[in-house]
Each structure stands twice: as C-alpha cells, then as structure tokens.
Scaffold this active site. Sequence first.
Site, mmCIF file in Angstrom:
data_model
loop_
_atom_site.group_PDB
_atom_site.id
_atom_site.type_symbol
_atom_site.label_atom_id
_atom_site.label_comp_id
_atom_site.label_asym_id
_atom_site.label_seq_id
_atom_site.Cartn_x
_atom_site.Cartn_y
_atom_site.Cartn_z
ATOM 1 N N HIS A 186 -44.202 5.825 -100.082
ATOM 2 C CA HIS A 186 -44.246 4.505 -100.721
ATOM 3 C C HIS A 186 -43.386 3.496 -99.971
ATOM 4 C CE1 HIS A 186 -45.462 2.302 -104.447
ATOM 5 N NE2 HIS A 186 -44.585 1.450 -103.916
ATOM 6 N N HIS A 221 -43.974 -0.693 -97.974
ATOM 7 C CA HIS A 221 -44.858 -1.845 -97.806
ATOM 8 C C HIS A 221 -44.562 -2.496 -96.456
ATOM 9 C CE1 HIS A 221 -45.269 -1.567 -102.211
ATOM 10 N NE2 HIS A 221 -43.948 -1.528 -102.247
ATOM 11 N N ARG A 272 -54.447 0.741 -105.633
ATOM 12 C CA ARG A 272 -53.365 0.573 -106.598
ATOM 13 C C ARG A 272 -53.682 -0.538 -107.589
ATOM 14 N NH1 ARG A 272 -47.187 -1.667 -105.496
ATOM 15 N NH2 ARG A 272 -46.085 -0.202 -106.850
ATOM 16 N N HIS A 303 -43.122 5.180 -109.212
ATOM 17 C CA HIS A 303 -41.713 4.917 -109.534
ATOM 18 C C HIS A 303 -41.259 5.522 -110.864
ATOM 19 C CE1 HIS A 303 -42.022 2.432 -106.096
ATOM 20 N NE2 HIS A 303 -42.468 1.338 -106.680
ATOM 21 N N ASP A 352 -39.708 3.020 -101.066
ATOM 22 C CA ASP A 352 -40.065 1.708 -101.608
ATOM 23 C C ASP A 352 -39.532 0.572 -100.728
ATOM 24 O OD1 ASP A 352 -41.320 -0.050 -103.364
ATOM 25 O OD2 ASP A 352 -39.568 -0.209 -104.680
ATOM 26 N N ASN A 402 -38.858 -7.614 -104.836
ATOM 27 C CA ASN A 402 -38.531 -8.005 -106.215
ATOM 28 C C ASN A 402 -37.349 -7.208 -106.775
ATOM 29 O OD1 ASN A 402 -40.874 -9.800 -106.432
ATOM 30 N ND2 ASN A 402 -42.084 -7.912 -106.508
#
Length: 293
Positions: free
Chosen positions: A28, A30, A121, A178, A245, A250
């Site tokens: 996971h 990005h 997703r 998560h 992650d 955010n």
Amino acid sequence: MATTEAPTFVARPSKPKLKLPRGACDTHVHVFGPGARFPYDPGRATVPADAPKEALFALHDYLGIERCVVVHTAAHGFDNAATADALAARRGSYRGVALAPTTISDAKLKALDAAGFCGVRFHYMPHLKTGASIEDVIAFGRQLAPLGWHLQIHMHADRIAELAPAIHRAPVPVVIDHMGRIDASLGLDQPNFQALLRLLDDRNVWVKVSGCDRATRQGPPYADAVPFARKLVAEAGDRALWGLDWPHPNHRGPIPDDGQLVDLIAEMAPSDGARRALLVDNPQRLYRFSTRE
C-alpha cells in the site's frame, strides 16, 4: 490560486533494524504526480505535494523492499496514468490497484490489466468522495472476476458492520484497508474492531495491517495501535497484508518515519513464519507477482 500542500513524508527515514525476507512486499503506497506531467484532479482547494515514482523507488531500495502494490490516489481521480507509469518502470515487481467507475468498459479494464493493475479501490470515508453504492460495487465484482482481480474497500470503522453483509456476497476477494480505520483508543473489544474480526471469518476477505500511525491516539511509536495489527495477523495470518501507506496523504499526526514503520512488523508478526506469510507468501497469492524479475 490554490496553495501547494506540504509533503507528508520524511525525506530521510531511519534505517530499519529488522531485516526483511527476500521478496518482501509493500502492498500500500501511492504516487503523486509530478503534477507538471500528471495533472491532479481539478477542483481541489489545494495542490498535493509531488511524491513521484523516483522517490518511492529510492525509499524501497533503502528499506529492502523488493515488491510493491501502488494504490492509485484520489488526487488523480480516475486517470490512472501516474500509477501506470510507476508500474511500467518496475515491470513485474510492482502491481497496481486502480480507481475506476463501476461503469468502466471491459476493454478499459483489460488495458489496465495489461498495464499491471489487479484490483479497484472504493472509498467510504468522510474526507473522500464516495461514488458507487456498496451494492453496485459488489455487482461490479462480477466484471472483475474473469481478470482475477479483487475489490479494495477503504471505509470508516463505523461502517464496517453496515457494509459487511454486502462484502460477504462479493464474487471476488475483498481487501479491507488500514485495519478498518479503527480508533486504537477504544480498545480491542470495541464493537467496530469486533465487527472487523467477524468479517474476517469469511475467507474471501483480506485485511491490510497498515495505518498504525492513523489508528493511534498516542503517536509514535504507536504502542496503542500495534496490538490491533498483531491480533489481525494472529486471527487471519494467511490473509493479512502489510503496507507503509507512503507518502501518508491526509495525515493529521506527526509525519511517520518509514523506517520505524518497518520495524513495527516484528511486533505485528513476531515469528519468521508469520513475517514471511505477511510480506511474501500472501502478496504473492493475491497479487500474482511474476516469478521472473
């Protein structure tokens, strides 16, 4: 003019003490931009800080991570080009999870499949756009089944029990992001976490033991959150997945040190066998990595 957000990742993380097994996978992360090449979704109040593939590759090389699943970010909307670009650069060892509407054509799905994507997703979080209903998403799974893809669900902890009946009907594997976005301060007996454990009684459901830095209410080193990851590995060790992650979009707390997050794996999965399942065997089964790299 929109302002640019500050980066949410540490440029120079600590070196982990934990030596990862060969073929270890981060399931996971990005990539963001660069915006000059891959424009961000219009209408945003702020412009995300770039976190391009080169920074991700350097981080993985530094941490000893050989495989990866890049999860497409909502900052780029349904344009999966930035993620596809990262997959192409590390063909075979990086796979992707797309964002797509449930109305996407079979031809476009096949093109994404050829580019290295293997799942889609969907968000059920207050801070992100909620598109399709869970019923439409589960029905959409029938379109993914011939490709061997999976569904990935990112939901607020308060929605686990609500969405669980539909998830049980999924025709393809479902990955819960998560740790279900639980609140660590509420303890292991909290209803939301117990609902997640019941959901995992379904062997079609997988879970990512990522996000200790989001579940925590104490901050680093996330001692209040790690027991949840350990419990999930103990209860569903053959369907648990791990991820950093990065670049932690955010994020509301202190920016995580990715080296410290790697070292938490030893607490989540205390034995060599549990770590191999979490980092190597489980990702190999779900994401079907190439054996020729």
